[in-house]
Design an enzyme around this catalytic site. Structure first.
Site, PDB file in Angstrom:
ATOM      1  N   LYS A   1      38.458  28.198  33.398  1.00 54.48           N
ATOM      2  CA  LYS A   1      38.095  29.530  33.924  1.00 54.48           C
ATOM      3  C   LYS A   1      36.584  29.661  33.932  1.00 54.48           C
ATOM      4  O   LYS A   1      35.938  29.509  32.895  1.00 54.48           O
ATOM      5  CB  LYS A   1      38.729  30.615  33.064  1.00 54.48           C
ATOM      6  CG  LYS A   1      38.439  32.032  33.570  1.00 54.48           C
ATOM      7  CD  LYS A   1      39.331  33.029  32.874  1.00 54.48           C
ATOM      8  CE  LYS A   1      39.027  34.451  33.285  1.00 54.48           C
ATOM      9  NZ  LYS A   1      39.920  35.413  32.621  1.00 54.48           N
TER      10      LYS A   1
ATOM     11  N   PHE B   1      35.969  38.109  21.748  1.00 55.61           N
ATOM     12  CA  PHE B   1      37.172  37.398  21.278  1.00 55.61           C
ATOM     13  C   PHE B   1      37.702  37.900  19.932  1.00 55.61           C
ATOM     14  O   PHE B   1      37.926  37.098  19.009  1.00 55.61           O
ATOM     15  CB  PHE B   1      36.886  35.892  21.108  1.00 55.61           C
ATOM     16  CG  PHE B   1      36.715  35.102  22.375  1.00 55.61           C
ATOM     17  CD1 PHE B   1      37.153  35.571  23.602  1.00 55.61           C
ATOM     18  CD2 PHE B   1      36.121  33.842  22.319  1.00 55.61           C
ATOM     19  CE1 PHE B   1      36.985  34.808  24.758  1.00 55.61           C
ATOM     20  CE2 PHE B   1      35.958  33.076  23.463  1.00 55.61           C
ATOM     21  CZ  PHE B   1      36.390  33.568  24.684  1.00 55.61           C
TER      22      PHE B   1
ATOM     23  N   ASN C   1      30.502  37.042  26.183  1.00 57.51           N
ATOM     24  CA  ASN C   1      30.275  37.767  24.927  1.00 57.51           C
ATOM     25  C   ASN C   1      30.271  36.902  23.681  1.00 57.51           C
ATOM     26  O   ASN C   1      30.214  37.410  22.572  1.00 57.51           O
ATOM     27  CB  ASN C   1      31.321  38.877  24.796  1.00 57.51           C
ATOM     28  CG  ASN C   1      31.265  39.832  25.976  1.00 57.51           C
ATOM     29  OD1 ASN C   1      30.187  40.326  26.315  1.00 57.51           O
ATOM     30  ND2 ASN C   1      32.397  40.062  26.625  1.00 57.51           N
ATOM     31  N   THR C   2      30.386  35.597  23.861  1.00 52.58           N
ATOM     32  CA  THR C   2      30.228  34.659  22.752  1.00 52.58           C
ATOM     33  C   THR C   2      28.978  33.854  23.078  1.00 52.58           C
ATOM     34  O   THR C   2      28.990  33.061  24.027  1.00 52.58           O
ATOM     35  CB  THR C   2      31.470  33.750  22.614  1.00 52.58           C
ATOM     36  OG1 THR C   2      32.598  34.570  22.311  1.00 52.58           O
ATOM     37  CG2 THR C   2      31.294  32.707  21.533  1.00 52.58           C
TER      38      THR C   2
ATOM     39  N   ASN D   1      32.998  45.195  29.048  1.00 51.30           N
ATOM     40  CA  ASN D   1      33.450  44.868  27.693  1.00 51.30           C
ATOM     41  C   ASN D   1      32.528  43.845  27.063  1.00 51.30           C
ATOM     42  O   ASN D   1      31.959  42.989  27.742  1.00 51.30           O
ATOM     43  CB  ASN D   1      34.907  44.391  27.704  1.00 51.30           C
ATOM     44  CG  ASN D   1      35.041  42.883  27.819  1.00 51.30           C
ATOM     45  OD1 ASN D   1      34.931  42.159  26.823  1.00 51.30           O
ATOM     46  ND2 ASN D   1      35.257  42.382  29.033  1.00 51.30           N
TER      47      ASN D   1
ATOM     48  N   SER E   1      33.433  33.374  29.063  1.00 53.49           N
ATOM     49  CA  SER E   1      33.242  34.715  28.504  1.00 53.49           C
ATOM     50  C   SER E   1      31.774  34.893  28.187  1.00 53.49           C
ATOM     51  O   SER E   1      31.161  34.038  27.543  1.00 53.49           O
ATOM     52  CB  SER E   1      34.075  34.896  27.236  1.00 53.49           C
ATOM     53  OG  SER E   1      35.397  35.160  27.594  1.00 53.49           O
TER      54      SER E   1
ATOM     55  N   ASN F   1      35.800  35.026  35.542  1.00 54.63           N
ATOM     56  CA  ASN F   1      35.674  35.952  34.411  1.00 54.63           C
ATOM     57  C   ASN F   1      34.866  37.202  34.814  1.00 54.63           C
ATOM     58  O   ASN F   1      34.643  37.444  35.990  1.00 54.63           O
ATOM     59  CB  ASN F   1      35.006  35.200  33.260  1.00 54.63           C
ATOM     60  CG  ASN F   1      35.614  35.571  31.920  1.00 54.63           C
ATOM     61  OD1 ASN F   1      35.676  36.763  31.596  1.00 54.63           O
ATOM     62  ND2 ASN F   1      36.068  34.592  31.163  1.00 54.63           N
TER      63      ASN F   1
HETATM   64  C1  LIG Z   1      38.665  44.101  27.837  1.00 54.26           C
HETATM   65  C2  LIG Z   1      38.664  42.759  28.470  1.00 54.26           C
HETATM   66  C3  LIG Z   1      38.892  41.645  27.686  1.00 54.26           C
HETATM   67  C4  LIG Z   1      38.896  40.373  28.264  1.00 54.26           C
HETATM   68  N1  LIG Z   1      39.162  39.292  27.478  1.00 54.26           N
HETATM   69  C5  LIG Z   1      39.245  38.065  28.051  1.00 54.26           C
HETATM   70  C6  LIG Z   1      39.576  36.927  27.272  1.00 54.26           C
HETATM   71  O1  LIG Z   1      39.839  37.019  26.067  1.00 54.26           O
HETATM   72  N2  LIG Z   1      39.610  35.723  27.893  1.00 54.26           N
HETATM   73  C7  LIG Z   1      39.362  35.574  29.228  1.00 54.26           C
HETATM   74  O2  LIG Z   1      39.416  34.457  29.748  1.00 54.26           O
HETATM   75  N3  LIG Z   1      39.063  36.645  29.995  1.00 54.26           N
HETATM   76  C8  LIG Z   1      38.998  37.878  29.435  1.00 54.26           C
HETATM   77  N4  LIG Z   1      38.692  38.957  30.223  1.00 54.26           N
HETATM   78  C9  LIG Z   1      38.388  38.767  31.663  1.00 54.26           C
HETATM   79  C10 LIG Z   1      39.600  39.028  32.549  1.00 54.26           C
HETATM   80  O3  LIG Z   1      40.626  38.107  32.274  1.00 54.26           O
HETATM   81  C11 LIG Z   1      39.208  38.905  34.037  1.00 54.26           C
HETATM   82  O4  LIG Z   1      38.772  37.590  34.274  1.00 54.26           O
HETATM   83  C12 LIG Z   1      38.092  39.856  34.442  1.00 54.26           C
HETATM   84  O5  LIG Z   1      38.246  41.098  33.799  1.00 54.26           O
HETATM   85  C13 LIG Z   1      38.059  40.081  35.950  1.00 54.26           C
HETATM   86  O6  LIG Z   1      39.265  40.625  36.418  1.00 54.26           O
HETATM   87  P1  LIG Z   1      39.469  42.204  36.685  1.00 54.26           P
HETATM   88  O7  LIG Z   1      38.319  42.671  37.520  1.00 54.26           O
HETATM   89  O8  LIG Z   1      40.778  42.328  37.369  1.00 54.26           O
HETATM   90  O9  LIG Z   1      39.465  42.846  35.346  1.00 54.26           O
HETATM   91  C14 LIG Z   1      38.673  40.240  29.659  1.00 54.26           C
HETATM   92  C15 LIG Z   1      38.435  41.373  30.446  1.00 54.26           C
HETATM   93  C16 LIG Z   1      38.434  42.614  29.881  1.00 54.26           C
HETATM   94  C17 LIG Z   1      38.181  43.818  30.759  1.00 54.26           C
END
Ligand SMILES: Cc1cc2nc3c(=O)[nH]c(=O)nc-3n(C[C@H](O)[C@H](O)[C@H](O)COP(=O)(O)O)c2cc1C
Length: 353
Positions: free
Chosen positions: A208, A114, A174-175, A110, A172, A237
């Protein structure tokens, strides 16, 4: 997989990933998704920050960015649900498409950036919800902000009274520039400002971090967190790295990778974090969890709580119950009466792929 979800899944898989996510939020809002009312086995109960949670399995940030459905999500059987990341002002995020499934790898990439409704709507929804269940609030910064630390302070101060715990998301990918906030001086200043801003509200404050942190980065991050007596770290993350094993068509997309390909990396970084934290505060293990064995590996590597997001994309709500059943069976197999007994038992034993 439950029959009702098999039918829903047939349609969801054919939708664009972000449209499917929107539909999932609407279904949860309308009460269409069955709740799991089963009581968790006593072995899954776990203590964190003076509370007892029914189980250690949480939904990670990013699924319910705007606090639209935290209670419906708790009803799926999660022990904790984290909303956000919330930014002070609404923003559109990056242009679509920005969310990609990697089905052959059980992964997701992704580059959302945000997108969100901003602070006020999230605050109003959290104020209106019943004060039950463990709902964490994850805060971030607007892309065009000139003082990013001030964004965290604004969101944290406003949302703290309605949060089970608060998370500063400095990881994150992406910012642009956001991850620089993980550097020793910047992180110390940011977290101190947030601590001061919420001093009147007794809420656990966590940070985080990225699974791409080096050993030196971890030395700095943990030193700052210990110095400031932070309440926890989420590891972590999405990753900017790309394992050579990825096979799916979208593997070359820009953004953060999550799901199964992240499990090994994030668990090793969790273990290294736990070695440095020396049980001074709890850790949340996040990245690639899709089974009870994965959750168990995070707990044995030092996590008190575990979170997941991406595997919900592939398996849907029935995943929560399956993970809990498998985790309870693994604890029993190894003679652990509770989750707490298993925390950190593999802190010096690296996982093998
Ligand atoms: C589509 C998407 C959006 C995410 N948005 C955020 C976010 O806004 N803030 C954040 O701290 N992590 C965000 N994450 C990261 C997840 O909270 C998590 O840390 C990461 O995906 C690893 O866990 P997973 O492998 O179980 O997905 C996002 C992940 C995905 C896939």
């Amino acid at each position: 997989m439950a029959v009702w979800y098999q039918a829903a899944d047939f349609f969801l898989k054919r939708l664009d990933a972000e449209d499917a996510h929107g539909l999932a939020i609407r279904s949860l809002k309308s009460g269409l998704v069955p709740q799991d009312r089963r009581v968790d086995p006593p072995s899954l109960a776990v203590q964190a920050w003076g509370r007892t949670l029914p189980n250690p399995i949480g939904l990670a940030a990013g699924f319910d960015k705007n606090a639209e459905v935290p209670d419906a999500l708790l009803g799926l059987g999660f022990g904790l649900v984290e909303i956000g990341s919330v930014t002070p002002r609404p923003q559109p995020g990056n242009p679509r498409p920005r969310l990609f499934r990697l089905p052959e790898d059980r992964g997701v990439i992704n580059r959302m950036g945000f997108p969100g409704h901003g602070l006020e709507p999230a605050l109003a929804r959290l104020k209106a919800r019943p004060r039950q269940g463990f709902v964490g609030v994850n805060v971030g910064a607007n892309k065009d902000s000139t003082d990013r630390a001030a964004d965290y302070v604004t969101c944290a101060a406003a949302l703290a009274p309605y949060a089970g715990y608060l998370v500063c998301n400095v990881s994150s990918p992406n910012t642009p520039g956001l991850r620089n906030l993980q550097g020793r001086t910047q992180l110390g200043e940011l977290l101190k400002r947030v601590q001061d801003a919420i001093a009147a509200t007794p809420v656990p404050l966590l940070v985080k971090i990225a699974p791409d942190a080096t050993d030196d980065d971890l030395d700095d991050i943990v030193a700052v967190c210990r110095e400031l007596r932070m309440d926890g770290i989420i590891v972590g993350n999405t990753t900017l790295s790309r394992p050579a094993s990825l096979r799916s068509g979208h593997r070359g997309e820009t953004g953060g990778l999550s799901g199964t390909p992240l499990m090994l990396l994030s668990t090793e970084v969790l273990r290294k974090t736990a070695q440095r934290v020396e049980r001074q505060f709890p850790l949340i293990g996040c990245g690639g969890v899709g089974s009870g064995a994965d959750a168990y590996a995070k707990i044995r590597a030092g996590a008190t709580l575990v979170q997941l997001y991406s595997m919900m994309v592939f398996e849907g709500p029935p995943l929560v119950r399956r993970i809990k059943d498998e985790l309870a069976a693994l604890l029993a197999r190894d003679g652990f009466a509770t989750v707490t007994d298993a925390i950190g038992t593999d802190i010096h034993t690296p996982l093998r792929s």
